[in-house]
Write a protein that holds these residues in place. Structure first.
Motif, PDB file in Angstrom:
ATOM      1  N   THR A  62       0.856  -1.186   0.000  1.00 22.37           N
ATOM      2  CA  THR A  62       0.000   0.000   0.000  1.00 22.37           C
ATOM      3  C   THR A  62       0.897   1.242   0.000  1.00 22.37           C
ATOM      4  O   THR A  62       2.093   1.144   0.286  1.00 22.37           O
ATOM      5  CB  THR A  62      -0.888   0.034   1.261  1.00 22.37           C
ATOM      6  OG1 THR A  62      -0.048   0.165   2.413  1.00 22.37           O
ATOM      7  CG2 THR A  62      -1.739  -1.227   1.375  1.00 22.37           C
ATOM      8  N   PRO A  63       0.323   2.385  -0.281  1.00 18.78           N
ATOM      9  CA  PRO A  63       1.139   3.605  -0.203  1.00 18.78           C
ATOM     10  C   PRO A  63       1.770   3.793   1.181  1.00 18.78           C
ATOM     11  O   PRO A  63       2.870   4.314   1.298  1.00 18.78           O
ATOM     12  CB  PRO A  63       0.136   4.724  -0.517  1.00 18.78           C
ATOM     13  CG  PRO A  63      -0.911   4.071  -1.354  1.00 18.78           C
ATOM     14  CD  PRO A  63      -1.015   2.667  -0.811  1.00 18.78           C
ATOM     15  N   GLU A  64       1.075   3.329   2.218  1.00 18.88           N
ATOM     16  CA  GLU A  64       1.577   3.500   3.581  1.00 18.88           C
ATOM     17  C   GLU A  64       2.784   2.606   3.893  1.00 18.88           C
ATOM     18  O   GLU A  64       3.637   2.965   4.689  1.00 18.88           O
ATOM     19  CB  GLU A  64       0.466   3.209   4.608  1.00 18.88           C
ATOM     20  CG  GLU A  64      -0.659   4.218   4.598  1.00 18.88           C
ATOM     21  CD  GLU A  64      -1.667   3.987   3.473  1.00 18.88           C
ATOM     22  OE1 GLU A  64      -1.751   2.857   2.948  1.00 18.88           O
ATOM     23  OE2 GLU A  64      -2.356   4.949   3.107  1.00 18.88           O
ATOM     24  N   ASN A  65       2.852   1.410   3.289  1.00 16.48           N
ATOM     25  CA  ASN A  65       3.952   0.509   3.644  1.00 16.48           C
ATOM     26  C   ASN A  65       4.972   0.310   2.515  1.00 16.48           C
ATOM     27  O   ASN A  65       5.945  -0.410   2.681  1.00 16.48           O
ATOM     28  CB  ASN A  65       3.417  -0.848   4.124  1.00 16.48           C
ATOM     29  CG  ASN A  65       2.779  -1.671   3.020  1.00 16.48           C
ATOM     30  OD1 ASN A  65       2.798  -1.310   1.845  1.00 16.48           O
ATOM     31  ND2 ASN A  65       2.192  -2.795   3.390  1.00 16.48           N
ATOM     32  N   ALA A  66       4.760   0.943   1.371  1.00 14.95           N
ATOM     33  CA  ALA A  66       5.638   0.721   0.212  1.00 14.95           C
ATOM     34  C   ALA A  66       7.093   1.085   0.505  1.00 14.95           C
ATOM     35  O   ALA A  66       8.009   0.325   0.177  1.00 14.95           O
ATOM     36  CB  ALA A  66       5.130   1.495  -1.001  1.00 14.95           C
ATOM     37  N   ALA A  67       7.335   2.224   1.121  1.00 19.30           N
ATOM     38  CA  ALA A  67       8.716   2.647   1.392  1.00 19.30           C
ATOM     39  C   ALA A  67       9.393   1.695   2.373  1.00 19.30           C
ATOM     40  O   ALA A  67      10.560   1.323   2.186  1.00 19.30           O
ATOM     41  CB  ALA A  67       8.738   4.076   1.937  1.00 19.30           C
ATOM     42  N   LYS A  70      10.194  -1.543   0.556  1.00 18.69           N
ATOM     43  CA  LYS A  70      11.319  -1.353  -0.362  1.00 18.69           C
ATOM     44  C   LYS A  70      12.637  -1.336   0.414  1.00 18.69           C
ATOM     45  O   LYS A  70      13.609  -1.978   0.010  1.00 18.69           O
ATOM     46  CB  LYS A  70      11.167  -0.064  -1.158  1.00 18.69           C
ATOM     47  CG  LYS A  70      12.313   0.143  -2.152  1.00 18.69           C
ATOM     48  CD  LYS A  70      12.157   1.420  -2.926  1.00 18.69           C
ATOM     49  CE  LYS A  70      13.242   1.634  -3.942  1.00 18.69           C
ATOM     50  NZ  LYS A  70      14.586   1.241  -3.596  1.00 18.69           N
TER      51      LYS A  70
END
Length: 89
Positions: A62-67, A70
């Motif tokens: 999700t946008p919240e956990n993508a970073a 990665k």
């Protein structure tokens, strides 16, 4: 084969849940003894949680956990590259 419908990497049960792990192992041994033909498959009754909600979110990016995901992947790749480059013991 004893099929356990649990998250990838946990075929013998939840970490530190020795009671669940013992039940799964006992079921696998019973099946090993009872199977009468190749390809015999039995489904384990064990469940990861009260609901199967984890399946919908498993490996979800999700946008919240993508970073964070990665960064974890980058760190793992760097560690594996370091291990490959190291001379054998």
């Amino acid at each position: 084969m004893l099929f356990t419908d649990l998250p990838l990497g946990n075929p013998c049960g939840a970490p530190w849940d020795t009671a669940m792990q013992a039940r799964i192992l006992a079921a696998a041994l019973r099946l090993f003894d009872a199977a009468t033909a190749p390809g015999t498959i039995e489904r384990s009754p064990e469940r990861w949680a009260e609901s199967d909600e984890w399946k919908a979110r498993y490996a979800e990016v999700t946008p919240e956990n993508a970073a964070k995901l990665k960064a974890m992947g980058d760190a793992r790749r760097a560690m594996r590259a370091q291990l490959k480059a190291a001379p054998p013991p």
